[in-house]
Scaffold this active site. Structure first.
Site, PDB file in Angstrom:
ATOM      1  N   ASP A 290     -13.486  42.561  21.034  1.00  0.00           N
ATOM      2  CA  ASP A 290     -14.563  42.132  21.913  1.00  0.00           C
ATOM      3  C   ASP A 290     -15.172  43.319  22.641  1.00  0.00           C
ATOM      4  O   ASP A 290     -14.482  44.112  23.280  1.00  0.00           O
ATOM      5  CB  ASP A 290     -14.040  41.106  22.923  1.00  0.00           C
ATOM      6  CG  ASP A 290     -15.159  40.453  23.688  1.00  0.00           C
ATOM      7  OD1 ASP A 290     -15.580  41.027  24.710  1.00  0.00           O
ATOM      8  OD2 ASP A 290     -15.642  39.386  23.258  1.00  0.00           O
ATOM      9  N   ARG A 291     -16.475  43.447  22.552  1.00  0.00           N
ATOM     10  CA  ARG A 291     -17.167  44.584  23.115  1.00  0.00           C
ATOM     11  C   ARG A 291     -17.162  44.544  24.644  1.00  0.00           C
ATOM     12  O   ARG A 291     -16.952  45.559  25.300  1.00  0.00           O
ATOM     13  CB  ARG A 291     -18.620  44.620  22.619  1.00  0.00           C
ATOM     14  CG  ARG A 291     -18.790  45.066  21.171  1.00  0.00           C
ATOM     15  CD  ARG A 291     -18.178  44.125  20.137  1.00  0.00           C
ATOM     16  NE  ARG A 291     -18.742  42.778  20.189  1.00  0.00           N
ATOM     17  CZ  ARG A 291     -18.146  41.694  19.685  1.00  0.00           C
ATOM     18  NH1 ARG A 291     -16.953  41.792  19.096  1.00  0.00           N
ATOM     19  NH2 ARG A 291     -18.707  40.508  19.774  1.00  0.00           N
ATOM     20  N   CYS A 325     -25.800  41.789  17.777  1.00  0.00           N
ATOM     21  CA  CYS A 325     -24.940  41.727  18.965  1.00  0.00           C
ATOM     22  C   CYS A 325     -25.465  42.765  19.936  1.00  0.00           C
ATOM     23  O   CYS A 325     -25.435  43.965  19.654  1.00  0.00           O
ATOM     24  CB  CYS A 325     -23.481  42.011  18.605  1.00  0.00           C
ATOM     25  SG  CYS A 325     -22.401  42.199  20.048  1.00  0.00           S
ATOM     26  N   ASN A 326     -25.938  42.310  21.072  1.00  0.00           N
ATOM     27  CA  ASN A 326     -26.500  43.235  22.049  1.00  0.00           C
ATOM     28  C   ASN A 326     -25.463  44.213  22.578  1.00  0.00           C
ATOM     29  O   ASN A 326     -25.701  45.416  22.647  1.00  0.00           O
ATOM     30  CB  ASN A 326     -27.105  42.446  23.217  1.00  0.00           C
ATOM     31  CG  ASN A 326     -28.372  41.696  22.836  1.00  0.00           C
ATOM     32  OD1 ASN A 326     -29.470  42.203  22.976  1.00  0.00           O
ATOM     33  ND2 ASN A 326     -28.210  40.469  22.358  1.00  0.00           N
ATOM     34  N   THR A 327     -24.281  43.688  22.952  1.00  0.00           N
ATOM     35  CA  THR A 327     -23.264  44.539  23.570  1.00  0.00           C
ATOM     36  C   THR A 327     -22.798  45.631  22.607  1.00  0.00           C
ATOM     37  O   THR A 327     -22.484  46.755  23.027  1.00  0.00           O
ATOM     38  CB  THR A 327     -22.069  43.694  24.029  1.00  0.00           C
ATOM     39  OG1 THR A 327     -22.536  42.539  24.725  1.00  0.00           O
ATOM     40  CG2 THR A 327     -21.167  44.479  24.954  1.00  0.00           C
ATOM     41  N   ALA A 328     -22.754  45.321  21.307  1.00  0.00           N
ATOM     42  CA  ALA A 328     -22.306  46.311  20.315  1.00  0.00           C
ATOM     43  C   ALA A 328     -23.204  47.527  20.289  1.00  0.00           C
ATOM     44  O   ALA A 328     -22.785  48.609  19.835  1.00  0.00           O
ATOM     45  CB  ALA A 328     -22.249  45.670  18.936  1.00  0.00           C
ATOM     46  N   THR A 369     -24.298  39.860  28.788  1.00  0.00           N
ATOM     47  CA  THR A 369     -22.909  39.976  29.219  1.00  0.00           C
ATOM     48  C   THR A 369     -22.786  41.097  30.249  1.00  0.00           C
ATOM     49  O   THR A 369     -23.632  42.000  30.318  1.00  0.00           O
ATOM     50  CB  THR A 369     -21.985  40.297  28.033  1.00  0.00           C
ATOM     51  OG1 THR A 369     -22.297  41.616  27.546  1.00  0.00           O
ATOM     52  CG2 THR A 369     -22.142  39.282  26.910  1.00  0.00           C
ATOM     53  N   LYS A 411     -19.856  30.606  23.134  1.00  0.00           N
ATOM     54  CA  LYS A 411     -18.965  31.187  22.137  1.00  0.00           C
ATOM     55  C   LYS A 411     -17.870  30.201  21.710  1.00  0.00           C
ATOM     56  O   LYS A 411     -17.272  30.366  20.642  1.00  0.00           O
ATOM     57  CB  LYS A 411     -18.343  32.482  22.652  1.00  0.00           C
ATOM     58  CG  LYS A 411     -19.271  33.691  22.543  1.00  0.00           C
ATOM     59  CD  LYS A 411     -18.567  34.975  22.884  1.00  0.00           C
ATOM     60  CE  LYS A 411     -19.484  36.183  22.705  1.00  0.00           C
ATOM     61  NZ  LYS A 411     -19.766  36.480  21.282  1.00  0.00           N
ATOM     62  N   CYS A 442     -27.969  38.439  25.024  1.00  0.00           N
ATOM     63  CA  CYS A 442     -26.726  38.148  24.303  1.00  0.00           C
ATOM     64  C   CYS A 442     -27.135  37.278  23.131  1.00  0.00           C
ATOM     65  O   CYS A 442     -27.910  36.324  23.299  1.00  0.00           O
ATOM     66  CB  CYS A 442     -25.721  37.423  25.193  1.00  0.00           C
ATOM     67  SG  CYS A 442     -24.256  36.829  24.296  1.00  0.00           S
TER      68      CYS A 442
END
Length: 484
Positions: A290-291, A325-328, A369, A411, A442
């Site tokens: 999980d990022r 995936c934005n956080t990635a 996130t 999720k 997200c």
């Protein structure tokens, strides 16, 4: 086999379909390269495995197709530069092979056509000694089309197919008989072509080319197709065809967002039939750590897992990589320098599209996130376009996180109930701060807010920007440009 030496000309010869004829092409290729003085610079793999249908049928069976394709795939893994396919029958499905490999396949028929045009420019009536199946497929008619050429075949008495019998019949060339009855049958077939007025005779089986020199004296030339093919390979004359554009997708981050992104690629692709759509390679890897847990807590670093997934896409022939995936994207700068294909930065293209749509805009809200917010990736992208980032207050950010990661969050598969209350609270906070445009930062949030805009309770119309849709549109645009 050791890895191929960098800088060499490398070829993989597919043997086994006609073991004797394949070996003949290999031998003639080595001689041709020696004549060029570059035999020491050539890395040639001759691969031959037992193929149960090689001596019993003249049809393009499924077994034959899969045998050839598996050999090509093996050559791809071993770093071979081009495929040599000494089999006329396999050239009847050459387009199928080319559509599903990244390796160039040296076209035997194109080599023959080029040879005829250069060496026998006056030849118009082309006699062909080939099998029943290849004849029925119209292979030679495609490469030697009317009206410039007239392709003819032997007319043997009582419907007898002398060429197929000479090669595939009992005691035929496929079984190792290079003299006697098979040679007699081929001689009779060649003489029939001469009687029909052939200007030139072309073997349409590599086994025929293997014994062409022994057919006897004819008033017209009979071409050694194996020699022509070998010379073409040695000369480096090969047609290169553009492979279909392929989008590589890092999937599983998260799984529902990946499916949503795929739907957006399909929806944004101008297509009238299945074949008009873009090739997509999805590497679905939900086990990527999980990022957000890594960025805001003590979770494991996902860098290697993300990089490994991207490398699989690169090795699979992708032209670019999309990560829905934005956080990635907080990790993109770490892994991009080690890749040979670009990652399309979803954040950058999203902010560019906002600036293009709203040239006077000053502020943009962000629902994302805590990992994405804390990493600053959107803030930096927005600042580069002269835009200020607005984020929810700490209390409202907790509710946004609950909408995403909570027990009843998106999720976990929920799109109604508590997750809706939480995400609307975060949106309300941004609107109170003055946001007219809000990024759904997200990739699961468009599942909660699937609207291009929203009439807020305050009377304001709020534009909701979906980065996955922007990314899909940009990938489709790149694919369209590449195929023009």
């Amino acid at each position: 086999m050791a890895p191929l030496i960098e800088g060499t000309r490398s070829f993989g010869i597919i043997g086994g379909l006609g073991p004797l004829a394949s070996a003949d092409v290999f031998f003639k290729l080595m001689k041709a390269m020696a004549a060029h003085g570059n035999i020491e610079q050539a890395d040639v793999v001759f691969e031959q495995h037992p193929f149960r249908g090689s001596g019993s049928t003249s049809a393009a069976t499924t077994e034959r197709k899969l045998y050839v394709f598996d050999m090509i795939r093996d050559f791809e893994r071993r770093g071979v530069g081009a495929v040599v396919l000494p089999c006329f029958l396999s050239h009847t499905f050459l387009d199928e092979l080319k559509a599903n490999t990244t390796l160039p396949i040296v076209d035997l028929m194109e080599a023959l056509r080029s040879h005829v045009r250069r060496i026998h420019p006056q030849a118009a009536r082309i006699g062909v000694l080939t099998s029943d199946y290849t004849r029925a497929s119209g292979l030679f008619e495609r490469y030697f089309p009317a009206p410039a050429f007239d392709v003819i075949y032997p007319c043997m008495p009582q419907g007898r197919d002398a060429v197929t019998e000479a090669v595939y019949g009992e005691g035929g060339i496929k079984q190792g008989a290079l003299t006697g009855k098979p040679l007699q049958l081929l001689t009779e077939a060649a003489q029939d072509l001469v009687a029909q007025g052939a200007d030139l005779i072309l073997p349409g089986l590599t086994e025929v080319a293997l014994v062409a020199h022994a057919i006897g004296t004819l008033p017209v030339p009979i071409v050694d197709a194996n020699q022509v093919y070998a010379q073409c390979v040695a000369d480096g004359r090969r047609e290169t065809s553009a492979k279909p554009f392929k989008i590589g997708v890092v999937g599983g981050v998260g799984p529902a967002a990946t499916v949503d992104f795929m739907q957006k690629i399909v929806r944004n692709t101008p297509a009238e039939r299945d074949q008009d759509h873009i090739k997509v390679h999805v590497e679905q890897n939900p086990q990527i750590p999980d990022r957000t847990e890594n960025l805001v807590g003590q979770g494991p670093d996902p860098t290697i897992a993300l990089y490994a997934t991207c490398k699989k896409l690169e090795e699979g022939g992708a032209d670019l990589i999309a990560i829905p995936c934005n956080t990635a994207h907080a990790y993109v700068e770490r892994i991009q320098p080690s890749l040979s294909i670009p990652i399309v930065n979803m954040l950058t293209v999203t902010v560019e599209s906002i600036r293009a749509r709203f040239p006077e805009l000053k502020q943009v809200g962000l629902l994302a996130t805590s990992g994405t917010v804390g990493s600053g990736v959107y803030r930096r992208a927005l600042e580069e376009q002269g835009l200020e980032q607005l984020t929810p207050s700490p209390a409202m950010q907790e509710r946004v996180m609950n909408a995403i990661y909570g027990r009843e969050g998106v999720k976990a598969g929920y799109t109604e109930g508590q997750c809706q209350d939480d995400i609307r609270a975060g949106l309300d906070d941004l609107v109170r701060q003055g946001a007219d445009v809000v990024i759904l930062g997200c990739t699961e949030l468009p599942l909660l807010l699937p609207y291009p805009q929203l009439e807020h309770g305050s009377g304001k119309t709020v534009v909701l920007v979906d980065p996955t849709d922007t990314l899909a549109r940009r990938c489709v645009a790149y694919a369209g440009t590449a195929t023009e």
